[in-house]
Scaffold this active site. Structure first.
Site, PDB file in Angstrom:
ATOM      1  N   ASP A   1      31.092  92.330  46.095  1.00  0.00           N
ATOM      2  CA  ASP A   1      31.376  91.291  47.093  1.00  0.00           C
ATOM      3  C   ASP A   1      30.097  90.558  47.510  1.00  0.00           C
ATOM      4  O   ASP A   1      30.170  89.499  48.146  1.00  0.00           O
ATOM      5  CB  ASP A   1      31.998  91.935  48.345  1.00  0.00           C
ATOM      6  CG  ASP A   1      33.477  91.639  48.476  1.00  0.00           C
ATOM      7  OD1 ASP A   1      33.943  90.663  47.862  1.00  0.00           O
ATOM      8  OD2 ASP A   1      34.169  92.367  49.216  1.00  0.00           O
TER       9      ASP A   1
ATOM     10  N   LYS B   1      44.206  91.515  43.742  1.00  0.00           N
ATOM     11  CA  LYS B   1      42.954  91.938  43.099  1.00  0.00           C
ATOM     12  C   LYS B   1      43.226  93.056  42.099  1.00  0.00           C
ATOM     13  O   LYS B   1      42.712  93.046  40.982  1.00  0.00           O
ATOM     14  CB  LYS B   1      41.942  92.394  44.173  1.00  0.00           C
ATOM     15  CG  LYS B   1      41.370  91.228  44.954  1.00  0.00           C
ATOM     16  CD  LYS B   1      40.649  91.652  46.219  1.00  0.00           C
ATOM     17  CE  LYS B   1      40.255  90.413  47.028  1.00  0.00           C
ATOM     18  NZ  LYS B   1      39.723  90.728  48.365  1.00  0.00           N
TER      19      LYS B   1
ATOM     20  N   GLN C   1      38.270  95.885  51.744  1.00  0.00           N
ATOM     21  CA  GLN C   1      38.939  94.689  52.240  1.00  0.00           C
ATOM     22  C   GLN C   1      38.674  94.522  53.740  1.00  0.00           C
ATOM     23  O   GLN C   1      38.889  95.441  54.527  1.00  0.00           O
ATOM     24  CB  GLN C   1      40.457  94.797  51.968  1.00  0.00           C
ATOM     25  CG  GLN C   1      41.247  93.551  52.321  1.00  0.00           C
ATOM     26  CD  GLN C   1      40.879  92.351  51.445  1.00  0.00           C
ATOM     27  OE1 GLN C   1      40.685  92.462  50.250  1.00  0.00           O
ATOM     28  NE2 GLN C   1      40.771  91.196  52.080  1.00  0.00           N
TER      29      GLN C   1
END
Ligand code: NAD
Length: 297
Positions: free
Chosen positions: A122, A55, A99
Site C-alpha cells: 500500500d 482485491k 483495509q
C-alpha cells in the site's frame, strides 16, 4: 459541442491484468515463487468488505496466492499486531494490506508501520513514503490510487509533464500528498489545495492537470476547469437520486461530470475510472515484491 475523451480505467486495468497474469506465471515457472497477497479486514464496514472482496478476487484471477483474514470488530491491537508479525515472517506472502479505516480503538498508524517495508504494497510505511518524497518512486511501493492516476495521466500527456500546471484538491496521506510527489517527479508544477485554500476555483482554472480527491459529491464544477485540461476524479461518493419517482443509491465522483465533460480534454468516469486502476496497482506492487523476494533467494 465538444466532449472530453473518457479515460477508461476499467479497460486499462483489464489490459494490465493480462500482463500481470502472464508475468506472474512466468515468475512462477522460472523461480517457483507465486506472488502472495494477504488482505486483513477488521470489523464489518460494508464498503470495506466490498473493497476487500474485489482485491481478493482480482488477486486470484491474476494467479496469485491470495489469503484473507477477517477479524472481529473487537479484535485487540495486540492480536492484530501478532497477525501482521506472522504475515511479515510468512515466505509465501509478498504483500500485506490492512483495509482502512480500522475500528476506533485500534491505532492505525502503529498498525500500518508494523508491516515490513518490503511487503508494504500500500506504500504507507514511513520508509516507503520517505523514498517517494525524496524522488525515488521507481525504487519503492507507491500508494496504489496515485500510482493508478499517473498511468491514466501518462496515457493522455506522456510521462514528462514539463511546463504543465497540476492542481490536486485534497492533501490526504493516501491520495493527495503522494499524488503531488509523483506529479512533481514527472516535472509538473504542482499546487496542493485543501479545505483551507483560498480561491479554489481560481487555482483549479489554471491547472492543465486537475486531480480531485476530496470526498464531496460533484463539488468541482465545469467552470472551475481550464479548457483542454486532463481531469482525474478520485472521489467515490454514494448519493441518493430520484429516478422516475423512485429513490436510488448511486456512486458519483467529486467532479460534476456533466459540466466538466464539456470543458476538459479528458476525464475519468466514476465508477470505472480511478477505482479499477487502484486495485491493479496493488497487484502490480505485489508482483514487484514477489520478484524482489525471488531475486533474494
Ligand atoms: P480524506 O478525507 O482523507 O481527504 C480529503 C481531503 O479533501 C482533505 O485533505 C481535505 O482538506 C480536502 N477537502 C475537504 N473538503 C474540502 C473543501 N471544501 N475544499 C477543498 N478541499 C477540501 O479523503 P481521501 O482518503 O483522500 O479520499 C478522497 C476521496 O477519494 C473520497 O471520496 C474517497 O472515497 C476517494 N478515494 C477513492 C479511491 C479510489 O480508488 N478511487 C481511493 C482512495 C480514496
Amino acid at each position: 459541442m465538444t466532449s472530453a475523451v473518457l479515460m477508461d480505467g476499467k479497460a486499462k486495468a483489464a489490459q494490465l491484468a493480462a500482463v500481470i497474469t502472464a508475468d506472474a506465471a512466468a515468475l512462477y515457472s522460472s523461480s517457483g515463487v507465486r506472488p502472495g497477497l494477504a488482505v486483513v479486514i477488521v470489523g464489518e464496514d460494508p464498503a470495506s468488505q466490498v473493497y476487500v472482496r474485489n482485491k481478493k478476487r482480482t488477486a486470484e484471477s491474476c494467479g496469485f496466492h491470495s489469503v484473507q483474514h477477517t477479524l472481529a470488530a473487537e479484535t485487540s491491537q495486540q492480536e492484530l499486531l501478532r497477525l501482521i508479525e506472522s504475515l511479515n515472517n510468512d515466505t509465501g506472502i509478498h504483500g500485506i494490506l490492512v483495509q482502512l479505516p480500522l475500528p476506533k480503538h485500534l491505532d492505525e498508524l502503529a498498525v500500518t508501520q508494523s508491516i515490513v517495508p518490503e511487503k508494504d504494497v500500500d506504500g504507507f510505511h514511513f520508509q516507503n513514503i520517505g523514498k517517494l518524497a525524496a524522488g525515488h518512486a521507481a525504487d519503492t511501493f507507491v500508494p496504489c490510487t496515485p500510482a493508478g492516476c499517473m498511468r491514466l495521466i501518462a496515457d493522455q500527456l506522456g510521462s514528462d509533464l514539463s511546463g504543465l500546471n497540476a492542481a490536486i484538491i485534497g492533501r490526504s496521506n493516501i491520495v493527495g500528498k503522494p499524488m503531488a510527489s509523483l506529479l512533481l517527479q514527472a516535472n509538473a508544477t504542482v499546487t496542493i489545495c485543501h479545505s483551507r485554500t483560498r480561491d479554489l476555483p481560481g487555482i483549479a482554472r489554471r491547472a492543465d492537470i486537475l486531480v480531485a480527491a476530496i470526498g464531496r459529491p460533484n463539488m468541482v464544477q465545469g467552470d472551475w476547469i481550464k479548457p483542454g485540461a486532463v481531469v482525474v476524479d478520485v472521489g467515490i461518493n454514494r448519493i441518493d437520486v430520484d429516478v422516475d419517482g423512485e429513490r436510488k443509491s448511486m456512486l458519483t465522483g467529486d467532479v460534476d461530470f456533466a459540466s466538466a465533460v464539456r470543458v476538459a480534454k479528458a476525464i475519468t468516469p466514476v465508477p470505472g475510472g480511478v477505482g479499477p486502476m487502484t486495485i491493479m496497482m496493488l497487484m502490480s506492487n505485489t508482483l514487484t515484491s514477489a520478484r524482489l523476494a525471488a531475486s533474494r533467494r
